[in-house]
Write an enzyme that holds these catalytic residues in place. Structure first.
Site, PDB file in Angstrom:
ATOM      1  N   ILE A   1      45.218  39.392  29.281  1.00 41.62           N
ATOM      2  CA  ILE A   1      46.656  39.556  28.684  1.00 41.62           C
ATOM      3  C   ILE A   1      47.355  38.282  28.677  1.00 41.62           C
ATOM      4  O   ILE A   1      48.019  37.583  28.034  1.00 41.62           O
ATOM      5  CB  ILE A   1      47.359  40.767  29.276  1.00 41.62           C
ATOM      6  CG1 ILE A   1      46.785  41.941  28.606  1.00 41.62           C
ATOM      7  CG2 ILE A   1      48.811  40.485  28.995  1.00 41.62           C
ATOM      8  CD1 ILE A   1      47.290  43.165  29.185  1.00 41.62           C
TER       9      ILE A   1
ATOM     10  N   GLY B   1      46.014  35.666  29.442  1.00 37.10           N
ATOM     11  CA  GLY B   1      45.196  34.035  28.606  1.00 37.10           C
ATOM     12  C   GLY B   1      44.613  33.257  29.738  1.00 37.10           C
ATOM     13  O   GLY B   1      44.475  33.461  30.867  1.00 37.10           O
TER      14      GLY B   1
ATOM     15  N   GLU C   1      31.821  46.266  48.866  1.00 39.78           N
ATOM     16  CA  GLU C   1      31.419  47.663  49.042  1.00 39.78           C
ATOM     17  C   GLU C   1      29.853  47.778  48.373  1.00 39.78           C
ATOM     18  O   GLU C   1      29.224  49.085  48.590  1.00 39.78           O
ATOM     19  CB  GLU C   1      32.337  48.440  47.954  1.00 39.78           C
ATOM     20  CG  GLU C   1      33.838  48.683  48.684  1.00 39.78           C
ATOM     21  CD  GLU C   1      33.708  49.780  49.991  1.00 39.78           C
ATOM     22  OE1 GLU C   1      32.751  50.542  49.930  1.00 39.78           O
ATOM     23  OE2 GLU C   1      34.359  49.397  50.884  1.00 39.78           O
TER      24      GLU C   1
ATOM     25  N   THR D   1      27.015  46.567  45.002  1.00 38.86           N
ATOM     26  CA  THR D   1      27.097  46.724  43.638  1.00 38.86           C
ATOM     27  C   THR D   1      27.228  48.187  43.193  1.00 38.86           C
ATOM     28  O   THR D   1      26.673  49.129  43.911  1.00 38.86           O
ATOM     29  CB  THR D   1      25.990  46.074  43.214  1.00 38.86           C
ATOM     30  OG1 THR D   1      24.593  46.864  43.584  1.00 38.86           O
ATOM     31  CG2 THR D   1      25.906  44.549  43.477  1.00 38.86           C
TER      32      THR D   1
END
Length: 87
Positions: free
Chosen positions: A39, A41, A65, A67
């Site tokens: 949003i 850019g 954490e 994958t």
């Protein structure tokens, strides 16, 4: 990101439900951060914007954490163990 932090703490208990909640929360946070960068850019990648910091933090949380694939293996293994102990 308190929901992600809560899910992260739950996942350390290694129950399949907790790990699943952690995976879902982290993936949702990554999607939201990615949309925020899109949003904004090009300015979404600039270090001066909060969006860049949030995106970077969420990406690090995903690495911290583990994958999603590894987390899913943990969930699968836990479900198999539960099924074997129930029968």
């Amino acid at each position: 990101m308190s929901g992600v932090d809560s899910a992260s703490r739950l996942a350390r208990s290694s129950s399949p439900a907790a790990v699943s909640a952690s995976v879902n929360a982290i993936e949702a946070a990554v999607r939201v951060a990615d949309l925020a960068v899109q949003i904004h850019g090009g300015s979404g990648y600039m270090r001066e914007t909060p969006v860049e910091r949030i995106y970077r933090d969420v990406r690090l949380l995903r690495l911290y954490e583990g994958t999603s694939e590894i987390q899913r293996l943990i969930v699968g293994g836990g479900l198999v163990r539960q099924a074997l102990s129930a029968s």
